[in-house]
Design a protein around this motif. Sequence first.
Motif, PDB file in Angstrom:
ATOM      1  N   ASN A  55       6.809  11.953  42.785  1.00  0.00           N
ATOM      2  CA  ASN A  55       6.400  10.631  43.250  1.00  0.00           C
ATOM      3  C   ASN A  55       5.913   9.814  42.060  1.00  0.00           C
ATOM      4  O   ASN A  55       4.792   9.978  41.601  1.00  0.00           O
ATOM      5  CB  ASN A  55       5.307  10.767  44.314  1.00  0.00           C
ATOM      6  CG  ASN A  55       4.924   9.444  44.929  1.00  0.00           C
ATOM      7  OD1 ASN A  55       5.208   8.386  44.389  1.00  0.00           O
ATOM      8  ND2 ASN A  55       4.266   9.520  46.068  1.00  0.00           N
TER       9      ASN A  55
ATOM     10  N   ALA B 118      14.300  15.346  39.942  1.00  0.00           N
ATOM     11  CA  ALA B 118      14.572  15.653  41.351  1.00  0.00           C
ATOM     12  C   ALA B 118      13.326  16.209  42.026  1.00  0.00           C
ATOM     13  O   ALA B 118      13.269  16.341  43.243  1.00  0.00           O
ATOM     14  CB  ALA B 118      15.709  16.666  41.445  1.00  0.00           C
ATOM     15  N   GLY B 119      12.323  16.525  41.229  1.00  0.00           N
ATOM     16  CA  GLY B 119      11.076  17.064  41.750  1.00  0.00           C
ATOM     17  C   GLY B 119      10.176  17.460  40.600  1.00  0.00           C
ATOM     18  O   GLY B 119      10.483  17.216  39.432  1.00  0.00           O
TER      19      GLY B 119
ATOM     20  N   ALA C  77       1.242  13.548  43.774  1.00  0.00           N
ATOM     21  CA  ALA C  77       2.384  14.464  43.668  1.00  0.00           C
ATOM     22  C   ALA C  77       1.957  15.765  42.990  1.00  0.00           C
ATOM     23  O   ALA C  77       2.408  16.849  43.349  1.00  0.00           O
ATOM     24  CB  ALA C  77       3.514  13.803  42.880  1.00  0.00           C
TER      25      ALA C  77
ATOM     26  N   LYS D  79       9.433  23.721  44.112  1.00  0.00           N
ATOM     27  CA  LYS D  79       9.653  22.319  43.755  1.00  0.00           C
ATOM     28  C   LYS D  79       9.003  21.409  44.801  1.00  0.00           C
ATOM     29  O   LYS D  79       9.082  21.664  45.995  1.00  0.00           O
ATOM     30  CB  LYS D  79      11.154  22.039  43.672  1.00  0.00           C
ATOM     31  CG  LYS D  79      11.490  20.614  43.255  1.00  0.00           C
ATOM     32  CD  LYS D  79      12.976  20.432  43.032  1.00  0.00           C
ATOM     33  CE  LYS D  79      13.666  20.270  44.360  1.00  0.00           C
ATOM     34  NZ  LYS D  79      15.064  19.866  44.249  1.00  0.00           N
ATOM     35  N   HIS D  80       8.366  20.338  44.306  1.00  0.00           N
ATOM     36  CA  HIS D  80       7.774  19.306  45.162  1.00  0.00           C
ATOM     37  C   HIS D  80       8.363  17.953  44.782  1.00  0.00           C
ATOM     38  O   HIS D  80       8.936  17.798  43.699  1.00  0.00           O
ATOM     39  CB  HIS D  80       6.251  19.264  44.983  1.00  0.00           C
ATOM     40  CG  HIS D  80       5.565  20.531  45.388  1.00  0.00           C
ATOM     41  ND1 HIS D  80       5.357  20.868  46.705  1.00  0.00           N
ATOM     42  CD2 HIS D  80       5.067  21.555  44.651  1.00  0.00           C
ATOM     43  CE1 HIS D  80       4.741  22.038  46.757  1.00  0.00           C
ATOM     44  NE2 HIS D  80       4.563  22.478  45.526  1.00  0.00           N
ATOM     45  N   GLU D  81       8.183  16.986  45.640  1.00  0.00           N
ATOM     46  CA  GLU D  81       8.691  15.635  45.385  1.00  0.00           C
ATOM     47  C   GLU D  81       8.055  15.057  44.124  1.00  0.00           C
ATOM     48  O   GLU D  81       6.850  15.205  43.883  1.00  0.00           O
ATOM     49  CB  GLU D  81       8.370  14.724  46.571  1.00  0.00           C
ATOM     50  CG  GLU D  81       8.808  13.287  46.367  1.00  0.00           C
ATOM     51  CD  GLU D  81       8.369  12.363  47.485  1.00  0.00           C
ATOM     52  OE1 GLU D  81       8.677  11.168  47.388  1.00  0.00           O
ATOM     53  OE2 GLU D  81       7.709  12.826  48.428  1.00  0.00           O
TER      54      GLU D  81
END
Length: 195
Positions: A82, A64-65, A89, A78-80
């Motif tokens: 990718n 999810a991240g 990312a 939390k970050h994306e």
Amino acid sequence: MGYTHRDAEYSPEGHEGWVVAVLPDGTDAPRDTWEEAMAAAQQHDLGWAWSLKYDGREGRPRAAGIRATCYCGWKGPKHEANFADPDNADAHAREDWHHHTEVSMAKVLPPHVSKAIETVDEAIVDLTFPQADLLRLDEHRPLAAVHAATQLRALAESMQRTAVQAARIAGFSWEEIAHPLETTRQSAHERFNRQ
């Protein structure tokens, strides 16, 4: 694959960082072993490998991240995740970890800086209190020691203003800056915000 702060060996607290996948339930996936990270880095031509295996295939959940974590227990936001551009990312997570280590290691000086401070201290003490067995009148120079300490204070205040300004430009908060100043956020802001 871990990331270590260059001055971490001088810190009483361990600082080695990892980027980990955040699973759909909000928990962090176990970080990859060294071998898994190296294999992922080579396979995907990455500079910093995170758990790409959490892509929703082979029965594993899709991340999810991602987030940076540190050996000391710190966890970043939390970050994306990718999967098409994993290095991009990672950039935000690496920035988070670097910010964390700079704040937590603010009072850990590199050896060459500690040595320079020690050398200046010894020189001023030698002017003030020359070694008794080598005492010569021209070595006992307490007024020169006063002048040296005065110049040192002026230099330190100028360097402190410059360093605080650089920290603000780098995005550090007044609370974070107050820590190495050994003062409060409010005092740091009042003293340096006008400059």
